[in-house]
Design a protein around this motif. Structure first.
Motif, PDB file in Angstrom:
ATOM      1  N   GLU A 140       3.889 -20.594  -3.856  1.00  0.00           N
ATOM      2  CA  GLU A 140       3.110 -20.168  -5.021  1.00  0.00           C
ATOM      3  C   GLU A 140       3.482 -18.735  -5.381  1.00  0.00           C
ATOM      4  N   LEU A 141       3.118 -18.335  -6.587  1.00  0.00           N
ATOM      5  CA  LEU A 141       3.386 -16.966  -7.019  1.00  0.00           C
ATOM      6  C   LEU A 141       2.464 -15.989  -6.293  1.00  0.00           C
ATOM      7  N   VAL A 142       3.014 -14.834  -5.913  1.00  0.00           N
ATOM      8  CA  VAL A 142       2.222 -13.765  -5.303  1.00  0.00           C
ATOM      9  C   VAL A 142       2.512 -12.475  -6.065  1.00  0.00           C
ATOM     10  N   ASN A 143       1.593 -11.524  -5.965  1.00  0.00           N
ATOM     11  CA  ASN A 143       1.784 -10.237  -6.632  1.00  0.00           C
ATOM     12  C   ASN A 143       2.951  -9.485  -5.990  1.00  0.00           C
ATOM     13  N   THR A 144       3.897  -9.087  -6.814  1.00  0.00           N
ATOM     14  CA  THR A 144       5.134  -8.483  -6.303  1.00  0.00           C
ATOM     15  C   THR A 144       4.876  -7.169  -5.578  1.00  0.00           C
ATOM     16  N   PHE A 145       4.116  -6.289  -6.197  1.00  0.00           N
ATOM     17  CA  PHE A 145       3.910  -4.969  -5.593  1.00  0.00           C
ATOM     18  C   PHE A 145       3.110  -5.075  -4.298  1.00  0.00           C
ATOM     19  N   ASN A 146       2.070  -5.900  -4.292  1.00  0.00           N
ATOM     20  CA  ASN A 146       1.279  -6.062  -3.071  1.00  0.00           C
ATOM     21  C   ASN A 146       2.128  -6.625  -1.937  1.00  0.00           C
ATOM     22  N   LEU A 147       3.025  -7.554  -2.277  1.00  0.00           N
ATOM     23  CA  LEU A 147       3.922  -8.108  -1.262  1.00  0.00           C
ATOM     24  C   LEU A 147       4.854  -7.022  -0.726  1.00  0.00           C
ATOM     25  N   ALA A 148       5.388  -6.200  -1.624  1.00  0.00           N
ATOM     26  CA  ALA A 148       6.290  -5.124  -1.197  1.00  0.00           C
ATOM     27  C   ALA A 148       5.584  -4.156  -0.256  1.00  0.00           C
ATOM     28  N   VAL A 149       4.347  -3.796  -0.589  1.00  0.00           N
ATOM     29  CA  VAL A 149       3.589  -2.870   0.255  1.00  0.00           C
ATOM     30  C   VAL A 149       3.306  -3.489   1.619  1.00  0.00           C
ATOM     31  N   ALA A 150       2.913  -4.763   1.639  1.00  0.00           N
ATOM     32  CA  ALA A 150       2.598  -5.424   2.907  1.00  0.00           C
ATOM     33  C   ALA A 150       3.822  -5.485   3.815  1.00  0.00           C
ATOM     34  N   THR A 229      -3.326 -15.836   5.590  1.00  0.00           N
ATOM     35  CA  THR A 229      -3.025 -14.625   6.364  1.00  0.00           C
ATOM     36  C   THR A 229      -2.219 -13.639   5.531  1.00  0.00           C
ATOM     37  N   LEU A 230      -1.268 -14.151   4.753  1.00  0.00           N
ATOM     38  CA  LEU A 230      -0.447 -13.274   3.925  1.00  0.00           C
ATOM     39  C   LEU A 230      -1.287 -12.576   2.858  1.00  0.00           C
ATOM     40  N   ARG A 231      -2.164 -13.318   2.193  1.00  0.00           N
ATOM     41  CA  ARG A 231      -2.999 -12.696   1.160  1.00  0.00           C
ATOM     42  C   ARG A 231      -3.904 -11.618   1.758  1.00  0.00           C
ATOM     43  N   HIS A 232      -4.432 -11.871   2.946  1.00  0.00           N
ATOM     44  CA  HIS A 232      -5.273 -10.871   3.612  1.00  0.00           C
ATOM     45  C   HIS A 232      -4.450  -9.621   3.949  1.00  0.00           C
ATOM     46  N   ALA A 233      -3.236  -9.824   4.446  1.00  0.00           N
ATOM     47  CA  ALA A 233      -2.374  -8.689   4.780  1.00  0.00           C
ATOM     48  C   ALA A 233      -1.980  -7.908   3.530  1.00  0.00           C
ATOM     49  N   MET A 234      -1.747  -8.614   2.426  1.00  0.00           N
ATOM     50  CA  MET A 234      -1.390  -7.945   1.178  1.00  0.00           C
ATOM     51  C   MET A 234      -2.544  -7.088   0.666  1.00  0.00           C
ATOM     52  N   LYS A 235      -3.765  -7.589   0.803  1.00  0.00           N
ATOM     53  CA  LYS A 235      -4.923  -6.816   0.361  1.00  0.00           C
ATOM     54  C   LYS A 235      -5.088  -5.549   1.198  1.00  0.00           C
ATOM     55  N   ILE A 236      -4.942  -5.691   2.512  1.00  0.00           N
ATOM     56  CA  ILE A 236      -5.071  -4.522   3.389  1.00  0.00           C
ATOM     57  C   ILE A 236      -3.969  -3.504   3.083  1.00  0.00           C
ATOM     58  N   GLY A 237      -2.745  -4.003   2.907  1.00  0.00           N
ATOM     59  CA  GLY A 237      -1.636  -3.096   2.608  1.00  0.00           C
ATOM     60  C   GLY A 237      -1.833  -2.354   1.301  1.00  0.00           C
ATOM     61  N   ASP A 239      -4.736  -1.728  -0.221  1.00  0.00           N
ATOM     62  CA  ASP A 239      -5.842  -0.782  -0.064  1.00  0.00           C
ATOM     63  C   ASP A 239      -5.391   0.474   0.680  1.00  0.00           C
ATOM     64  N   ASN A 240      -4.609   0.290   1.727  1.00  0.00           N
ATOM     65  CA  ASN A 240      -4.109   1.450   2.477  1.00  0.00           C
ATOM     66  C   ASN A 240      -3.189   2.301   1.612  1.00  0.00           C
ATOM     67  N   HIS A 241      -2.411   1.645   0.792  1.00  0.00           N
ATOM     68  CA  HIS A 241      -1.496   2.382  -0.082  1.00  0.00           C
ATOM     69  C   HIS A 241      -2.272   3.208  -1.106  1.00  0.00           C
ATOM     70  N   ARG A 242      -3.360   2.669  -1.614  1.00  0.00           N
ATOM     71  CA  ARG A 242      -4.166   3.399  -2.593  1.00  0.00           C
ATOM     72  C   ARG A 242      -4.891   4.576  -1.962  1.00  0.00           C
ATOM     73  N   LYS A 243      -5.320   4.427  -0.703  1.00  0.00           N
ATOM     74  CA  LYS A 243      -6.091   5.476  -0.040  1.00  0.00           C
ATOM     75  C   LYS A 243      -5.213   6.579   0.518  1.00  0.00           C
ATOM     76  N   ARG A 244      -3.926   6.310   0.670  1.00  0.00           N
ATOM     77  CA  ARG A 244      -3.053   7.299   1.289  1.00  0.00           C
ATOM     78  C   ARG A 244      -2.907   8.509   0.376  1.00  0.00           C
ATOM     79  N   PRO A 245      -3.133   9.728   0.889  1.00  0.00           N
ATOM     80  CA  PRO A 245      -2.940  10.924   0.056  1.00  0.00           C
ATOM     81  C   PRO A 245      -1.481  11.046  -0.361  1.00  0.00           C
TER      82      PRO A 245
END
Length: 547
Positions: A140-150, A229-237, A239-245
């Motif tokens: 299925e299609l996944v968000n490209t940027f979220n996948l890259a971050v994960a 599992t992949l979608r959960h990892a993409m969300k965490i990745g 979120d971490n990317h957004r919070k990183r200074p």
């Protein structure tokens, strides 16, 4: 426009009714890799199959599905595409000669991917150069940027080296363009005829180059991914990317990222060879800890695989010579991170007086001058507050500055300095040895020299010979000791001169030790009580010149 659509991409999206190739395999190729037709990359197939292709970006027209299939079948050219906001796959690029371009390295990467729920991958040889492409298909299609971050967070957390020449992730974590739209990096298509690309087994042995078999394996792998599992990892990745200074990274890490970016971009125009060779050698020296022949080999290998080398580098005929020169130069200037510097990094000394010091010395000079002027004019107030105001006004300094230099004007803080000056310049007291043997009131008495103190004595008759020139050691010899010491006359003490010198030293704010050293330096090591009147006048003059 949906929330996942990148800025500027909606207007570039091809019509949904774009006709597909008649060939079913070509249709699958376009459905998976033809999702984004803009700014595709292409290169002519090099005459030397192992040479690096000179990729260029085509911006004049979109890559329509049927054109994409036609270009893929052309054995004289190479074709590549970019990602859009959604994707059905990811790709890991392992350069030949890198740490992970081995069966063991591939196994480590696959084990790391399983932590994201990615349990199946497809391994290909990318070209005749021997590099590897590890495809990660999804059903299925996944968000490209979220996948890259994960993917990036996964490999960084497990200690993999993400850099050109080692391990690169497609899609990459791209920057967000404010003024212009920033594309994802492009990659070549798999299994093009004549490109050297082929399917591999786990031991890196070729098992065919059929595109139809590739898609059959693709469908099987895509169906085994753990998408939850992949979608959960993409969300965490994400979120971490957004919070990183963004702007608090360590300078060393920022430097490393800058060098890596330079190397990843490669040549984009003529005249960049020296800059890029220095950058590659610097990275190898500082962050890889290489030296000697290892640094030369590293710099040469990375340079030959950089984008644009074949197209823009005009030193391909003597690239090895230039690499050796830059590797040696870098090795003499930089050192591996965390080790002792191999060159002197201290700043050269200079005789320039710092600005703050000049300001302080100027303020002290004005305070001393104001104090002396007020004192000589009889206008120096006794009351502390009034004195501070008068001196600050005359010296043109603030009260805060004035109170930083209390020893120059405050009576309580001047006592110690004045006492030292008075003690130093006081007339010399007679020594205890001289006073111990001092006589009482002067009396006129007869003086009778002792027998042993006579300068000479008569010779005995028996000692007088016929030689009238005979000489006796005791005859006519001056006594070795002086038995009639005369008290030295005390030098007349010039009280007025003494007071002038004392006032001048007080205005300078010098300590007793400084005064002693100054007198010794000016008068060949003499002390105060050893100076003549002329020398003391000269001392007063030199003290005034110092001020």
């Amino acid at each position: 426009m949906t929330a996942s659509t990148g800025w500027g991409e909606e207007s570039r999206r091809p019509p949904r009714s774009e006709p597909l190739p008649a060939d079913p395999t070509g249709q699958r190729l376009c459905e998976i890799f033809g999702h984004y037709p803009w700014n595709f990359i292409r290169a002519d197939l090099p005459d030397d199959a192992t040479a690096k292709a000179a990729w260029t970006t085509v911006t004049t027209y979109p890559l329509r599905p049927r054109v994409l299939w036609n270009h893929w079948q052309d054995a004289n050219q190479l074709i590549g595409v970019r990602f859009t906001h959604d994707t059905r796959y990811a790709l890991l690029d392992l350069d030949a000669g890198g740490d992970y371009c081995t069966p063991e390295g591939v196994a480590q990467l696959r084990a790391a991917l399983e932590t994201l729920g990615i349990t199946r991958t497809l391994l290909l040889r990318s070209s005749w150069s021997g590099g590897l492409h590890l495809y990660i298909p999804f059903a299925e299609l996944v968000n490209t940027f979220n996948l890259a971050v994960a993917l990036k967070e996964c490999f960084k957390a497990q200690g993999f080296r993400l850099q050109a020449g080692q391990l690169e992730i497609f899609p990459n974590v791209k920057a967000y363009g404010v003024q212009t739209f920033i594309e994802y990096m492009g990659h070549r298509l798999p299994l093009q005829p004549g490109s050297g690309s082929s399917l591999l087994d786990d031991d890196l042995n070729p098992i065919g180059d059929s595109l139809a078999r590739f898609f059959w394996l693709w469908d099987g792998a895509a169906g085994h991914q753990d998408m939850d599992t992949l979608r959960h990892a993409m969300k965490i990745g994400r979120d971490n990317h957004r919070k990183r200074p963004k702007r608090r990274s360590h300078p060393v890490e920022s430097w490393r990222q800058d060098l890596d970016l330079e190397i990843t971009e490669g040549w984009t125009a003529y005249g960049q060879t020296n800059h890029l060779l220095k950058t590659i050698a610097c990275y190898g020296r500082v962050f890889e800890g290489l030296q000697g022949q290892a640094l030369i080999d590293y710099t040469l290998r990375i340079a030959l695989h950089c984008p644009g080398y074949e197209q823009y580098c005009r030193h391909q005929h003597d690239i090895e010579r230039k690499v050796i020169a830059w590797a040696r130069a870098v090795e003499g200037y930089y050192w591996p991170l965390g080790t002792t510097p191999t060159r002197d990094t201290s700043h050269p000394k200079n005789n320039l007086v710092p600005f703050n010091q000049r300001q302080t010395e100027d303020a002290q000079h004005r305070i001393r001058a104001a104090y002396t002027t007020l004192e000589q004019a009889g206008e120096l107030p006794e009351q502390i507050t009034a004195r501070a105001k008068a001196i600050a006004l005359a010296a043109k300094v603030s009260q805060q500055t004035l109170y930083k230099h209390l020893t120059l004007w405050h009576p309580e803080h001047q006592e110690g300095v004045i006492a030292q000056i008075a003690s130093l310049l006081a007339p010399e007291e007679p020594s205890s040895e001289a006073t111990t043997g001092s006589l009482g009131p002067f009396e006129i008495k007869e003086l009778h020299p002792l027998e042993g103190d006579m300068k000479g004595e008569a010779l005995c008759a028996g000692e007088l010979g016929s030689d009238t020139n005979s000489f006796s050691p005791a005859r006519g010899v001056r006594g070795d000791e002086t038995f009639f010491p005369q008290d030295a006359e005390h030098r007349a003490y010039n009280l007025d001169l003494h007071e002038q010198i004392q006032n001048q030293i007080r205005s300078l704010g010098w300590s007793g030790e400084v005064i002693r050293q100054f007198i010794a330096d000016q008068f060949e090591g003499k002390r105060w009580f050893e100076l003549t009147d002329d020398e003391r006048f000269l001392l007063l003059y030199r003290l005034r010149v110092v001020d």
